[in-house]
Motif scaffolding. Structure first.
Motif, PDB file in Angstrom:
ATOM      1  N   SER A 176     -13.103  24.485 -21.222  1.00 54.55           N
ATOM      2  CA  SER A 176     -11.782  25.185 -20.659  1.00 54.55           C
ATOM      3  C   SER A 176     -11.193  26.375 -21.724  1.00 54.55           C
ATOM      4  O   SER A 176     -10.854  27.245 -21.675  1.00 54.55           O
ATOM      5  N   GLN A 180     -10.650  30.138 -21.309  1.00 56.38           N
ATOM      6  CA  GLN A 180      -9.285  30.570 -21.474  1.00 56.38           C
ATOM      7  C   GLN A 180      -9.731  32.234 -22.385  1.00 56.38           C
ATOM      8  O   GLN A 180      -8.963  33.117 -21.918  1.00 56.38           O
ATOM      9  N   ARG A 183     -11.007  34.522 -19.620  1.00 49.90           N
ATOM     10  CA  ARG A 183      -9.967  35.087 -18.724  1.00 49.90           C
ATOM     11  C   ARG A 183      -8.924  36.039 -19.439  1.00 49.90           C
ATOM     12  O   ARG A 183      -8.589  37.067 -18.883  1.00 49.90           O
ATOM     13  N   SER A 184      -8.629  35.622 -20.867  1.00 57.70           N
ATOM     14  CA  SER A 184      -7.470  36.458 -21.330  1.00 57.70           C
ATOM     15  C   SER A 184      -7.983  37.830 -21.973  1.00 57.70           C
ATOM     16  O   SER A 184      -7.487  38.758 -21.819  1.00 57.70           O
ATOM     17  N   THR A 206      -4.600  31.964 -17.055  1.00 60.84           N
ATOM     18  CA  THR A 206      -4.715  31.873 -18.514  1.00 60.84           C
ATOM     19  C   THR A 206      -3.313  31.166 -18.848  1.00 60.84           C
ATOM     20  O   THR A 206      -2.293  30.755 -18.308  1.00 60.84           O
ATOM     21  N   SER A 207      -3.291  30.739 -20.406  1.00 63.37           N
ATOM     22  CA  SER A 207      -2.183  29.936 -20.888  1.00 63.37           C
ATOM     23  C   SER A 207      -1.340  30.850 -21.601  1.00 63.37           C
ATOM     24  O   SER A 207      -0.485  30.505 -22.411  1.00 63.37           O
TER      25      SER A 207
END
Length: 256
Positions: A176, A180, A183-184, A206-207
């Motif tokens: 993960s 992330q 994706r970011s 994303t976070s």
């Protein structure tokens, strides 16, 4: 029957001039197994690429995507090595005083070890069993196995650096943290390119703090993308006894 090869127009070849007597040729499969690859080492360097054996491609030249890795003083290869073997993603190179590894993707030297740390006797060659994926170096009286583990583990980072985000995501598997990061980076790429709706889709996975993303879209007046992003975020929230983070209240206000 060989008359056509006597004419210069039909003769197609690749020449690498070198004064060194060292020369070796290898044909092997890389990590993707799409097409067979070749590598030719001589005193100049390592010339490698893929072999085109598709009968539908009408060409006399069978070499594709070729790269020449030069042996120079800048990369600490001052003389022709004794031996080399290809792995899925690297070349193992045996010199008179060292064993080195070169990444075939970006031509970087990933490791270099003095032979005194490997064997007390003089190593004279390398060999590989590509069917089993095992690699060996040997001296006059000893054989040593070179263990290559998790060789493709950093491949995702290579594709990330090239901006090939989908390929990188496909190699992150269940990691993960890596997902992330990819994706970011993909979201930022789309945002900087003005492709705000694609950026919204990526940012929703994303976070990245919601308020940061919302402000980015507001500053660009990308309200359609912002609405899409907030909609995806709100739809992904799991009901929890009516409790909602404060940041989500801000998102609802902006969304309204």
């Amino acid at each position: 029957m060989f008359s056509k090869y006597k004419t210069s127009q039909a003769l197609v070849f690749q020449e690498l001039l070198s004064d060194s007597p060292t020369s070796a040729l290898a044909v092997y499969n890389t990590f993707d197994n799409i097409s067979p690859s070749f590598a030719w080492m001589n005193g100049l360097g390592i010339y490698y690429g893929t072999l085109s054996i598709d009968e539908r491609q009408k060409s006399d030249f069978l070499l594709r995507n070729t790269i020449l890795f030069l042996f120079t003083s800048e990369n600490n290869f001052n003389a022709a090595p004794l031996s080399f073997i290809p792995t899925k993603l690297h070349f193992l190179i045996l010199g008179g005083t060292y064993l080195a590894g070169i990444c075939t993707l970006n031509q970087s030297v990933v490791f270099r070890r003095g032979l005194s740390t490997i064997s007390s006797s003089r190593l004279i060659g390398l060999c590989a069993d590509h069917e089993r994926g095992t690699y060996w170096c040997y001296s006059a009286d000893s054989v040593y196995e070179i263990c290559a583990s998790n060789e493709e583990d950093s491949l995702w980072h290579y594709y990330l650096a090239k901006g090939e985000y989908e390929s990188a995501l496909g190699l992150c598997l269940e990691n993960s943290a890596r997902t992330q990061l990819v994706r970011s980076a993909q979201a930022r790429h789309y945002f900087d390119a003005g492709q705000y709706q694609l950026a919204a889709e990526c940012y929703s996975h994303t976070s990245t703090p919601l308020e940061d993303v919302a402000l980015m879209f507001l500053e660009k007046n990308a309200l359609v993308a912002l609405k899409e992003y907030l909609s995806k975020i709100l739809n992904s929230l799991k009901p929890n006894l009516g409790v909602c983070p404060i940041s989500c209240f801000g998102a609802v206000i902006v969304y309204m």
